[in-house]
Design a protein around this motif. Structure first.
Motif, short mmCIF file in Angstrom:
data_model
loop_
_atom_site.label_atom_id
_atom_site.label_comp_id
_atom_site.label_asym_id
_atom_site.label_seq_id
_atom_site.Cartn_x
_atom_site.Cartn_y
_atom_site.Cartn_z
N GLU A 16 42.38 31.60 40.67
CA GLU A 16 43.15 30.67 41.47
C GLU A 16 43.73 31.36 42.70
N ARG A 17 44.17 32.61 42.54
CA ARG A 17 44.70 33.35 43.67
C ARG A 17 43.61 33.63 44.69
N GLU A 18 42.40 33.95 44.20
CA GLU A 18 41.28 34.19 45.11
C GLU A 18 40.99 32.95 45.93
N ARG A 19 41.07 31.78 45.29
CA ARG A 19 40.80 30.56 46.04
C ARG A 19 41.85 30.35 47.12
N ARG A 20 43.10 30.67 46.81
CA ARG A 20 44.15 30.54 47.82
C ARG A 20 43.87 31.47 48.99
N ASP A 21 43.23 32.61 48.72
CA ASP A 21 42.91 33.57 49.77
C ASP A 21 41.59 33.23 50.47
N GLY A 22 40.99 32.10 50.12
CA GLY A 22 39.76 31.67 50.78
C GLY A 22 38.49 32.10 50.08
N GLU A 23 38.59 32.89 49.00
CA GLU A 23 37.40 33.31 48.27
C GLU A 23 36.71 32.09 47.67
N SER A 25 34.92 29.96 49.45
CA SER A 25 34.71 28.94 50.47
C SER A 25 33.39 29.20 51.19
N LEU A 26 32.99 28.25 52.03
CA LEU A 26 31.75 28.42 52.80
C LEU A 26 31.81 29.65 53.68
N SER A 27 32.97 29.90 54.28
CA SER A 27 33.10 31.03 55.19
C SER A 27 33.29 32.35 54.45
N LYS A 28 33.66 32.28 53.19
CA LYS A 28 33.92 33.50 52.43
C LYS A 28 33.39 33.34 51.00
N PRO A 29 32.07 33.24 50.83
CA PRO A 29 31.50 33.00 49.49
C PRO A 29 31.75 34.18 48.55
N LEU A 30 31.78 33.87 47.26
CA LEU A 30 31.92 34.92 46.26
C LEU A 30 30.64 35.76 46.21
N ARG A 31 30.75 37.01 45.87
CA ARG A 31 29.58 37.89 45.76
C ARG A 31 29.04 37.83 44.34
N PHE A 32 27.89 37.21 44.18
CA PHE A 32 27.30 37.10 42.84
C PHE A 32 26.92 38.49 42.34
N SER A 33 27.27 38.78 41.09
CA SER A 33 27.06 40.09 40.48
C SER A 33 27.78 41.20 41.26
N GLY A 34 28.76 40.81 42.08
CA GLY A 34 29.54 41.79 42.82
C GLY A 34 28.78 42.48 43.94
N GLN A 35 27.63 41.93 44.36
CA GLN A 35 26.79 42.59 45.36
C GLN A 35 27.13 42.13 46.78
N VAL A 155 28.67 30.83 46.34
CA VAL A 155 28.35 32.21 45.95
C VAL A 155 27.17 32.71 46.79
N ASP A 156 27.21 34.00 47.12
CA ASP A 156 26.13 34.64 47.87
C ASP A 156 25.29 35.46 46.89
N VAL A 157 24.00 35.11 46.77
CA VAL A 157 23.11 35.75 45.80
C VAL A 157 22.14 36.67 46.53
N VAL A 158 22.18 37.95 46.18
CA VAL A 158 21.32 38.96 46.79
C VAL A 158 20.09 39.19 45.91
N ILE A 159 18.92 39.32 46.54
CA ILE A 159 17.68 39.63 45.80
C ILE A 159 16.87 40.66 46.58
N ASP A 160 15.97 41.33 45.87
CA ASP A 160 14.93 42.08 46.59
C ASP A 160 13.73 41.13 46.76
N ASP A 161 12.73 41.54 47.53
CA ASP A 161 11.64 40.61 47.84
C ASP A 161 10.39 40.84 47.00
N ARG A 162 10.55 41.42 45.81
CA ARG A 162 9.43 41.54 44.88
C ARG A 162 9.25 40.20 44.16
#
Length: 725
Positions: A16-23, A25-35, A155-162
């Protein structure tokens, strides 16, 4: 691993605190798997190496767990390759992303591909999910990223291109252009979000539509569709909504097979346009048409208004240009609205949130979003069939403030859509998790209760029927339905069909006009009635017996001074208090208790110990004893079956009767902290809970000098308070 009470609620507070800080949101998406995409890409460029994603490796585990698992023959010849190993001059996007870039492979995820096809119709939406400036040339590091809406957060999801290949051909989604890879990489990122490619097998287009947009979806069975369906579809497209449809296959063997009309059963299509056209020299001057797309990129409708049908002769060149009519085997075709209704079984409309709509001319929805949780034994009350627990479900107050601009039949009403979504069930499928059967009901709040934010009690639901409700409880990720009700105040009750089923959910309300919805949370407060001291003449036989025991035990540790009144200065320890209480409580056979524990008695002393000695004087104990007798009466009231315990749902009322007004999160904590495996609370736990509540309220009020409902504590003060309570 299940949350502990402290772990879960600390985690929830952090979110809830992260959401108040903008985490999130579209401009500040969460990092999926912390990446962190930017940091990982820069690291690859600095080291001059290609990114390899160890959180979603090029292995069988990422393919699946059953049909695409280790024991499957299907995976033996699959080779993971990067686009530069598959073809020359690979491109992320060739000539702009379009509907022809999505062609289905060997995975049953046409529902996903139909949604991607819809996504390409709106560049703003598309490039929010598929960030631009990604390529296989400038700044290439073998790393890409995509963004999805996931249960209220972006959330922002990072992948490799394999990518999985067979004989150097893509196994799953591919583009009509052999060197274009954005759709295949998007599918991989979505598979990672859900744990594997196999997790994407089977689903509704609505699910992916919502995950691409954050929108909310309406679902209609065509045979039960409202008479104003064309109007609903037209208005939806004007709002930038995405639409999908399908034809049910009753015979499994004919799943995804072509019919004589060119349509495919058990297959998801995109609805890409709805238009009304003028026909020249025709008995019907206007015709309503629907444009659809088959995600295969081929196989089209061959009936009236198909690509080369005679009906097109009746339209002027201007009308044809407006419809962008062309004859090509590209999977896209027009058909009459009436034929559309006759041939398709169901339609799904994903209504977008205001932040997804860029054009100010588009009529935007008003959206309210609420997160909630069903907790076993506390707020997982089941449906209306379980009246003893139904009222304990989370409750949401809905205020409809403005009527529609275009009322039907001169009826003053507000149109709105309610969507109840259960969380995380697809990802947990490989662990055996199934979807719960969920639904909701809507009750009208009496005018005399408007503005009252208290949780509606059991009697309200016993004597009032619902104003509206979802058509049925169903085991889908989301249940949605459109309603028209008069302006006013209502309460929405989301629930599982059966009680005691624990899970998290999101409840969203979309309305054409202004609305507000919020969880009904009781104001947190406590009454502190201090029992009046009793005169010696008023002492009951039990009081006199208790006094005798107290004198006897206290006398053993005192100076030997005789005790003749309640005001004695003699004191007893926690262990001695335990002996005193259990001597009396043991005579109450209806309590069916083993007595108070030493830990409970220590908590009682901390509550009543005003001088910080760690002991209780006779006067302090008398106040405690009067409280215990008062609480004992409450316990016995709810212990009507003489089983010696009260169930966790009744505990809510018992706590309220004791003078404490709490909210759902606190009731959840009480259940997890004090109820046993059978969701029952015995007398010792009941008293321990009330003692703790009384002590913590009293301590808070002592620190809250200005009475503003907030306090500031140092680490020392916090530890002193919590360690002794």
């Amino acid at each position: 691993m299940p949350y502990t009470p402290s772990g879960f609620f600390c985690d929830r507070l952090i979110r809830e605190r992260e959401r108040r800080d903008g985490e999130g949101s579209l401009s500040k998406p969460l990092r999926f798997s912390g990446q962190d995409f930017a940091a990982l890409k820069q690291e690859c460029l600095t080291k001059k190496c290609l990114f390899e994603d160890d959180t979603f490796p090029a292995s069988v585990e990422s393919l699946g767990y059953k049909e695409l698992g280790h024991k499957s023959n299907k995976v033996k010849n699959i080779v993971w390759k990067r686009p530069k190993e598959i073809c020359e001059n690979p491109q992320f996007i060739v000539g702009g992303a379009s509907r022809t870039d999505i062609c289905q492979g060997d995975l049953g995820d046409c529902w996903l591909l139909a949604a991607i096809a819809c996504l390409t119709l709106n560049e703003k939406l598309l490039y929010r999910v598929v960030p631009q400036e990604q390529s296989f040339s400038e700044g290439y590091g073998g790393i890409f990223h995509f963004q999805f809406w996931r249960y209220g957060d972006w959330v922002d999801v990072v992948i490799d291109d394999r990518i999985p290949t067979f004989n150097s051909q893509l196994v799953f989604t591919k583009s009509a252009e052999r060197n274009e890879f954005w759709s295949a990489l998007l599918e991989k990122a979505y598979a990672k979000l859900h744990g594997s490619y196999e997790a994407l097998k089977g689903g509704n287009t609505t699910e992916a539509m919502e995950d691409f947009t954050g929108g909310v979806t309406e679902f209609y069975e065509m045979k039960e569709a409202p008479k104003e369906l064309y109007k609903i579809m037209k208005k939806a497209l004007e709002r930038g909504s995405m639409m999908g449809c399908s034809i049910d296959s009753l015979v499994p063997a004919r799943f995804e097979t072509r019919t004589v009309t060119g349509l495919v059963k058990g297959h998801a299509y995109s609805v890409t346009a709805v238009e009304e056209c003028k026909q020249s020299q025709h008995k019907e001057p206007k015709v309503r048409l629907v444009r659809l797309r088959n995600p295969w990129g081929q196989v089209e409708w061959n009936g009236p208004w198909s690509d080369n049908s005679k009906e097109w002769v009746s339209l002027s060149k201007g009308e044809k240009d407006k419809l962008q009519h062309q004859s090509a085997e590209d999977g896209e075709f027009w058909m009459a609205f009436e034929d559309f209704k006759k041939n398709y079984t169901k339609i799904e409309i994903c209504n977008l949130t205001p932040d997804a709509l860029e054009d100010d001319k588009i009529h935007k929805w008003t959206v309210s979003v609420n997160e909630g949780r069903w907790v076993r034994g506390c707020s997982a009350g089941g449906c209306r069939n379980y009246p003893d627990t139904f009222w304990t479900n989370p409750q949401y107050r809905l205020r409809l403030l403005e009527e529609d601009d275009d009322p039907e039949d001169n009826e003053v009403a507000c149109s709105f859509v309610i969507a109840l979504m259960q969380k995380n069930r697809r990802k947990e499928r490989k662990l055996g998790a199934n979807l719960f059967t969920i639904g909701f009901a809507i009750y009208e709040v009496p005018k005399e209760m408007h503005g009252n934010k208290q949780h509606m009690q059991k009697d309200f639901f016993l004597f009032n029927s619902s104003k509206a409700r979802c058509k049925s409880y169903i085991n889908l990720r989301e249940v949605t339905q459109r309603f028209r009700l008069s302006p006013g105040e209502y309460v929405i009750i989301p629930s599982t069909y059966e009680p005691h089923q624990e899970g998290e959910f999101i409840l969203r309300v979309f309305s054409e006009k202004r609305n507000t919805s919020e969880e009904i949370e009781n104001r947190i407060e406590a009454d502190h009635p201090v029992p009046a001291p009793a005169n010696a003449g008023e002492e009951s036989e039990e009081d006199q017996q208790f006094l005798s025991i107290f004198q006897q035990i206290a006398g053993d540790v005192s100076t030997g001074r005789p005790v003749s009144a309640w005001g004695s200065e003699m004191e007893i320890t926690a262990n001695e208090l335990k002996n005193v209480l259990n001597s009396i409580v043991s005579k109450h056979k209806d309590l069916n208790t083993e007595g108070f524990s030493l830990e409970s008695c220590r908590s009682m002393i901390s509550l009543m110990d005003m001088d910080g000695t760690g002991r209780l004087s006779l006067q302090e104990f008398r106040h405690l004893w009067n409280k215990i007798k008062q609480w004992q009466g409450i316990f016995q009231h709810y212990n009507s079956d003489q089983a010696g315990s009260i169930n966790s749902y009744e505990m809510r009322n018992a706590v309220n009767d004791a003078g404490f007004r709490l909210n759902n999160q606190l009731y959840d904590i009480i259940t997890m902290r004090y109820a046993n495996e059978g969701m029952n609370i015995d007398f010792d736990s009941f008293i321990s809970c009330l003692v703790r509540l009384e002590a913590m309220f009293r301590a808070f009020q002592a620190f809250d000098q200005d009475g503003d409902g907030t306090i500031r504590l140092s680490v020392l003060e916090w530890l002193q308070l919590t360690m002794y309570a």
